[in-house]
Write a protein that holds these residues in place. Sequence first.
Motif, short mmCIF file in Angstrom:
data_model
loop_
_atom_site.label_atom_id
_atom_site.label_comp_id
_atom_site.label_asym_id
_atom_site.label_seq_id
_atom_site.Cartn_x
_atom_site.Cartn_y
_atom_site.Cartn_z
N LEU A 289 73.36 98.28 -35.82
CA LEU A 289 72.03 97.76 -35.51
C LEU A 289 71.00 98.27 -36.51
O LEU A 289 70.99 99.45 -36.86
N SER A 290 70.14 97.39 -36.97
CA SER A 290 69.00 97.82 -37.78
C SER A 290 68.02 98.56 -36.86
O SER A 290 67.64 98.04 -35.80
N THR A 291 67.62 99.75 -37.25
CA THR A 291 66.82 100.56 -36.34
C THR A 291 65.95 101.56 -37.10
O THR A 291 66.17 101.82 -38.28
N MET A 292 64.97 102.09 -36.40
CA MET A 292 64.17 103.20 -36.91
C MET A 292 64.65 104.45 -36.18
O MET A 292 64.49 104.57 -34.96
N ALA A 293 65.27 105.36 -36.91
CA ALA A 293 65.92 106.51 -36.28
C ALA A 293 64.96 107.69 -36.13
O ALA A 293 64.19 107.99 -37.05
N GLN A 294 65.01 108.31 -34.98
CA GLN A 294 64.29 109.56 -34.76
C GLN A 294 65.30 110.64 -34.37
O GLN A 294 66.23 110.38 -33.61
N PRO A 295 65.15 111.86 -34.90
CA PRO A 295 66.14 112.92 -34.65
C PRO A 295 65.90 113.63 -33.33
O PRO A 295 65.42 114.77 -33.28
N ALA A 296 66.22 112.98 -32.23
CA ALA A 296 65.87 113.51 -30.91
C ALA A 296 66.50 114.87 -30.64
O ALA A 296 65.86 115.77 -30.07
N ARG A 297 67.76 115.04 -31.04
CA ARG A 297 68.41 116.33 -30.78
C ARG A 297 67.75 117.44 -31.58
O ARG A 297 67.54 118.55 -31.08
N GLU A 298 67.39 117.15 -32.84
CA GLU A 298 66.71 118.15 -33.65
C GLU A 298 65.32 118.45 -33.10
O GLU A 298 64.84 119.59 -33.16
N THR A 325 60.62 109.92 -39.25
CA THR A 325 61.64 108.96 -38.81
C THR A 325 62.29 108.34 -40.05
O THR A 325 61.79 108.48 -41.17
N THR A 326 63.40 107.65 -39.85
CA THR A 326 64.14 107.07 -40.97
C THR A 326 64.47 105.62 -40.68
O THR A 326 65.13 105.32 -39.67
N LEU A 327 64.03 104.71 -41.53
CA LEU A 327 64.37 103.31 -41.37
C LEU A 327 65.82 103.12 -41.81
O LEU A 327 66.18 103.46 -42.94
N GLU A 328 66.64 102.60 -40.91
CA GLU A 328 68.07 102.42 -41.18
C GLU A 328 68.42 100.94 -41.12
O GLU A 328 68.66 100.39 -40.04
N PRO A 329 68.44 100.26 -42.27
CA PRO A 329 68.84 98.84 -42.29
C PRO A 329 70.29 98.71 -41.82
O PRO A 329 71.15 99.49 -42.21
N GLY A 330 70.52 97.75 -40.96
CA GLY A 330 71.87 97.50 -40.48
C GLY A 330 72.21 96.03 -40.61
O GLY A 330 71.57 95.29 -41.37
#
Length: 342
Positions: A289-298, A325-330
């Motif tokens: 999935l194309s998404t904007m990732a956030q490091p919730a565990r960190e 956050t990190t934009l992750e093209p999928g």
Amino acid sequence: MQRATIDDVAKAAGVSTFTVSRALRGKAHVAAATREKVLAAAAKLNYTASRSAADLASGRTKRIALLSRERISGWFHGALLEGLIDVLAPSGYDLTVYRIGNAEERTRFFTDLPTNRNADALIIAGFALNEEEKRALMGMAMPIVSVNASDLTYCQVSIAIDDESSEAQIVRYLAALGHRRFCFLGRADPISGDDWGFDARPRGYQDEIAELGLRDCGMFFINVNDRNAIRQTVASLVSMPDRPTAICTWADQLALPVIHDLEAMGLRVPEDISVFGFDGSDMAAAVNLSTMAQPAREIGRMAARHALNLVDGGTPDEATIVVPTTLEPGGTAGPARTPDNN
């Protein structure tokens, strides 16, 4: 036979319980003769110092409280909990979780915790506080760390992502792929209201659409746990005369059923319509999935480290921490088929 207590050891050694605690934990400022006397008394009584006894002597509960709004079983709060435990458990701290899912639970928390003082620090995740609640917490003199709230009037450290700019970045990315017709599918907040805070992602979407002169085909707010409501909303989008070529969703949790329904209605993702999620959850990686990732565990680890530092009397290097956050093209977002069609 009744188990010996720290009071029994103190009486047998002729010292205070505070001295017993320090002697058994090997702390400084205990005379060698006194330490030997305490150890001998403890051995004779078969006494083993419990963690709670040491904690009483230090004035600490060895417990951190987490105040979390709504569902604690969702992806973000689950990952946040993992991160908190990653840091707290090795440090000998327990985590007590308070769920604030409605006004009644909220009132109960703010009635009980300030009077009980049953934690060394408090981490608040997911909602804003009203003025009365802020005053109650500040009166406790307890270290407080907030997650996803930038108000520093009641806490010492704020840790959050920038939801607004992150959503705007998604819109810019899709616009760069030639998309001009957009819609936003958000969450109908079950406990909405000014005193619960607001969702910045829709505002980030709306402002960037206006800034770039793109067409907003609508913003829809859905109960994300109601599959029928999601299906009906997708059907209304598909039936538009000039349907959107790009859909921004509030979270991965919402993006996945949207994609399923689009494909069930005969549309290809991303050839006919692109779909973007938000969070970077495990499910996003599983389906590309194309998404904007956030490091919730960190973020959880950071919150725990700052809480322990505050408990130890430390001062944070930064009071407001914005986590990138990190934009992750999928595979669910691609070029628009008709980029010149506004």
